[in-house]
Design a protein around this motif. Structure first.
Motif, PDB file in Angstrom:
ATOM      1  N   MET A 106      57.115  15.511 -31.285  1.00  0.00           N
ATOM      2  CA  MET A 106      57.746  16.424 -30.329  1.00  0.00           C
ATOM      3  C   MET A 106      58.131  17.720 -31.035  1.00  0.00           C
ATOM      4  N   ASP A 107      57.941  18.819 -30.375  1.00  0.00           N
ATOM      5  CA  ASP A 107      58.232  20.098 -31.003  1.00  0.00           C
ATOM      6  C   ASP A 107      58.979  20.977 -29.998  1.00  0.00           C
ATOM      7  N   LEU A 108      60.257  20.638 -29.758  1.00  0.00           N
ATOM      8  CA  LEU A 108      61.015  21.372 -28.741  1.00  0.00           C
ATOM      9  C   LEU A 108      61.317  22.801 -29.190  1.00  0.00           C
ATOM     10  N   GLY A 109      61.407  23.007 -30.518  1.00  0.00           N
ATOM     11  CA  GLY A 109      61.618  24.357 -31.060  1.00  0.00           C
ATOM     12  C   GLY A 109      60.499  25.277 -30.609  1.00  0.00           C
ATOM     13  N   ALA A 110      59.251  24.772 -30.768  1.00  0.00           N
ATOM     14  CA  ALA A 110      58.086  25.574 -30.374  1.00  0.00           C
ATOM     15  C   ALA A 110      58.115  25.844 -28.878  1.00  0.00           C
ATOM     16  N   PHE A 111      58.575  24.854 -28.127  1.00  0.00           N
ATOM     17  CA  PHE A 111      58.631  25.008 -26.679  1.00  0.00           C
ATOM     18  C   PHE A 111      59.650  26.079 -26.289  1.00  0.00           C
ATOM     19  N   ALA A 112      60.846  26.023 -26.921  1.00  0.00           N
ATOM     20  CA  ALA A 112      61.889  27.009 -26.638  1.00  0.00           C
ATOM     21  C   ALA A 112      61.395  28.409 -26.987  1.00  0.00           C
ATOM     22  N   GLN A 113      60.716  28.496 -28.126  1.00  0.00           N
ATOM     23  CA  GLN A 113      60.176  29.787 -28.567  1.00  0.00           C
ATOM     24  C   GLN A 113      59.140  30.290 -27.555  1.00  0.00           C
ATOM     25  N   CYS A 114      58.346  29.356 -27.034  1.00  0.00           N
ATOM     26  CA  CYS A 114      57.289  29.726 -26.092  1.00  0.00           C
ATOM     27  C   CYS A 114      57.876  30.280 -24.793  1.00  0.00           C
ATOM     28  N   VAL A 115      58.849  29.536 -24.213  1.00  0.00           N
ATOM     29  CA  VAL A 115      59.345  29.998 -22.917  1.00  0.00           C
ATOM     30  C   VAL A 115      60.129  31.309 -23.025  1.00  0.00           C
ATOM     31  N   SER A 116      60.525  31.679 -24.260  1.00  0.00           N
ATOM     32  CA  SER A 116      61.240  32.946 -24.385  1.00  0.00           C
ATOM     33  C   SER A 116      60.278  34.103 -24.673  1.00  0.00           C
TER      34      SER A 116
END
Lengths: 419, 299
Positions: free
Chosen positions: B1-11
């Motif tokens: 899981m890579d929630l950091g990458a996801f947060a970075q993506c949606v921003s």
């Protein structure tokens, strides 16, 4: 609903469809009725997106058999092949291989399966003590891991590690010249894709320690749509991308990547690009992509290789693929072993095959050898070069001498605890 | 899981726009195929396993007709598949409307095998690649800083137009009202003097046209091979389960959900991208067993 189907029945039916798909249709090949000819059982994929694996591989085998039969056959007997489709399913490949040995009583087995099935077929070979020539699975581990090796399995297909070493050294040269430090990969998510990518990067890192991997995409085998992976790659902004995608998957990836202008920004290193099926399927072969040689009539640039390509093209109206040449070579090994052993008994053949050298169009000096230690082929031509949009597509390739490949291979195998 | 990458993506606009396009094109092609499957099932009660094969035929026909002109190829190939659908329905499928489920499965599954072999005979065992038409071979359009290929804009526009058209057809026309009535109570519709056989044929033709159109749109960017219909058939079943049996609006929601899960899942859970779709289906089955927009009636 007037036929009375409810949700539960719908789900059962959908499940039945999935089960039907895994059982799959089989295309029975002709059976051997006479004990007279020496029979080779050929298991491969003849349907779906990689049907060319089976079709062009089988042509390579048939081409070799016709040549051998024209010269009087083996031990005074004719050679004959029977084939069956595994549809790329592990359980079917195993069943076909077992049926070949126990029901059809084949003398020799040729396993032209993808790595997904090849590991399972290897166990059939071990269990039934039948000499099996692997002609498609390139995954290093298949023959390199001594704990899993079987005495009866031999490989006349490339090994990912050899290709990866040459690819890594070549890519290091390009990277140094162009300052490409940020690397990416996009390879299919199964044994072959993982092994090929790991080995390429290991070799690249050894020659170019500044490189770093900034992202990796692992689409499943036969993924229809790579868009989500491509857009993610564009955001991660690598300088270069390595890919072990193959056949229709690679074509789709290149087409879809082209729509995003991906290859204008990212240098592409596709180990499986330079094969005639791919080059001809691409509507427009992009210039300047880096590729390993699969089968090319100019790698190695010898008259024997050129003549092989021409003879094959004359017979089948198309150029051979890498798979055709691997099956052709696999048959040469088996034939020579039968001659040498004077029999088709497994134990005699194993002795004859170990360390055997035969003539082959893609041998760097015109010959290739089945290494005794791990039963895998060495001394075949590996070249890397850049594409151009028209034939001969990869006009110039550079290579690495085999003593250097073998030294680097030894170091890698040690790191894995395999020697 | 890579929630950091996801947060970075949606921003980041770049990431959101790119993954959104990806979600839309995956979802809309899937919608075209799944809506036909759902419609045929909802109105006729037929589970058409050969539906994926119609998608494949759309792709192959478009590949063969491309030499004429892309516009002509698109329309002619989709209509061609509709005609094939009509033949299938009139000659074979109408005989099993009231037959047990197993007969329907056997018949429609048989057509997967037959049509795959027909494709092999006509176009060869190997995959073919059509490539995007020259008109779309141009640098991508930039939205924010995110590149969107011209051909993908085309898929999105066609997909949305068809979705809206289908909605209007089903809700605002007499044909649509009859279709919905026939799905609910075919006996009563027949009693009112409507030719139910013609309606069934019409629905099957419409479903085939949609599957064919899906194949036509996908053809330039996906490789075409005998058997390509099967994976989209499995995904279409998932869409139908998520969206609700027989609901075209549900198919739209289900297909786009799968598109989104795939596009953003590849950022947030790269290792799980494939399994997420099935998890989504399991979650819908547990919480809304009739599907997100499934009709309230107990089937």
């Amino acid at each position: 609903m007037d036929n009375g189907m409810n949700r539960r029945q719908f789900l059962t039916a959908a499940g039945a469809a999935a089960a039907g798909a895994t059982l799959g249709p089989l295309v029975p090949g002709p059976r051997a009725y006479s004990a007279e000819p020496i029979v080779v059982g050929f298991v491969s994929i003849f349907s779906g997106r990689v049907a060319s694996l089976g079709e062009t591989g089988y042509r390579g085998l048939e081409f070799a058999i016709d040549e051998i039969n024209a010269k009087g056959g083996l031990l005074g007997r004719q050679l004959k092949a029977i084939k069956q489709d595994s549809a790329g399913k592990i359980e079917d490949a195993v069943r076909v291989a077992r049926d070949f040995v126990t029901r059809d009583k084949v003398d020799l087995l040729m396993d032209h399966s993808s790595s997904r099935e090849a590991f399972a077929v290897r166990e059939v070979s071990r269990d039934l003590k039948k000499v099996t020539m692997v002609t498609a699975s390139e995954t290093t581990e298949l023959t390199a891991d001594p704990k899993a090796r079987t005495p009866y399995t031999f490989r006349a297909a490339r090994q990912t590690l050899h290709d990866g070493i040459v690819g890594g050294i070549y890519a290091a040269g390009v990277s140094k010249a162009k300052g490409m430090t940020k690397w990416y990969s996009a390879s299919p998510d199964y044994a072959y894709g993982r092994a090929s990518t790991e080995e390429f990067f290991a070799s690249l890192k050894a020659s170019f320690p500044e490189m770093q991997i900034v992202g990796q995409a692992w689409p499943k085998l036969f993924e229809p749509d790579y868009t989500a992976f491509l857009t993610k790659m564009l955001q991660d902004r690598p300088n270069a991308c390595y890919s072990a995608l193959w056949a229709g998957d690679l074509v789709t990836f290149v087409e879809q990547g082209g729509l995003y202008g991906l290859f204008d920004q990212i240098a592409f290193f596709g180990i499986n690009l330079a094969d005639y099926t791919i080059l001809k399927a691409l509507k427009k072969v992009p210039a300047g992509m880096h590729s390993g040689s699969r089968y090319l009539t100019n790698v190695p640039d010898t008259s024997a290789n050129k003549s092989f390509g021409e003879r094959y093209e004359k017979k089948y109206k198309e150029l051979p693929t890498n798979w055709s040449q691997e099956c052709y070579t696999g048959m040469q090994f088996l034939a020579e072993a039968v001659r040498k052993a004077g029999s088709t008994k497994s134990d005699d053949l194993v002795k004859a095959l170990e360390g055997l050298t035969v003539k082959a169009p893609w041998g760097v000096d015109g010959t290739v050898t089945l290494r005794k230690r791990d039963h895998t082929i060495v001394n075949y031509a590996i070249g890397w070069g850049q594409t151009q949009p028209q034939a001969p597509w990869v006009p110039k390739t550079s290579s690495v001498p085999w003593d250097k490949i073998l030294a680097q291979e030894e170091a890698y195998l040690k790191s894995k605890g395999w020697v | 899981m890579d929630l950091g990458a996801f947060a970075q993506c949606v921003s980041s606009t770049l990431c959101v726009v790119s993954q959104l396009t990806s979600a839309l094109i995956t979802g809309l092609i899937l919608f075209l195929v799944a809506s036909g499957l759902s419609l045929v099932f909802g109105v006729m009660g037929i589970l058409n396993f050969a539906h994926g094969s119609l998608y494949m035929l759309g792709a192959y026909l478009s590949f063969s007709l491309l030499r004429l002109n892309f516009g002509v190829a698109t329309v002619a190939a989709a209509l061609g598949v509709a005609v094939i659908g009509l033949l299938l329905e009139r000659v074979f499928i109408r005989h099993v409307y009231r037959a047990p489920l197993l007969y329907q499965l056997l018949l429609t599954y048989a057509f997967i095998l037959v049509l795959d072999d027909v494709a092999k005979l006509i176009w060869g065992y190997d995959f073919v690649s059509m490539g995007v038409p020259d008109a779309f071979r141009r640098p991508p359009i930039f939205i924010g800083r995110a590149p969107v290929p011209a051909y993908y804009m085309f898929i999105i526009v066609v997909g949305v137009v068809v979705a809206v058209g289908l909605w209007l057809l089903l809700t605002r026309t007499r044909f649509g009202r009859i279709i919905r009535a026939a799905a609910d109570n075919p006996t009563m519709v027949a009693a009112l003097g409507v030719n139910v056989a013609a309606v069934s044929a019409g629905v099957f033709v419409l479903g085939s046209f949609l599957a064919g159109l899906g194949g036509v749109l996908a053809a330039p960017v996906r490789s075409i091979f005998p058997g390509m219909g099967f994976s989209i058939l499995v995904e279409s079943f998932i869409v139908v389960v998520i969206g609700g049996l027989g609901s075209v609006a549900g198919a739209f929601v289900g297909a786009l959900l799968i598109g989104f899960v795939r596009a953003f899942g590849s950022v947030a859970f790269p290792a799980l991208e494939e399994g997420l779709v099935f998890m989504l289906m399991a979650a819908v089955l547990l919480t809304r067993p009739r599907g997100v927009l499934g009709v309230g009636k107990e089937l």
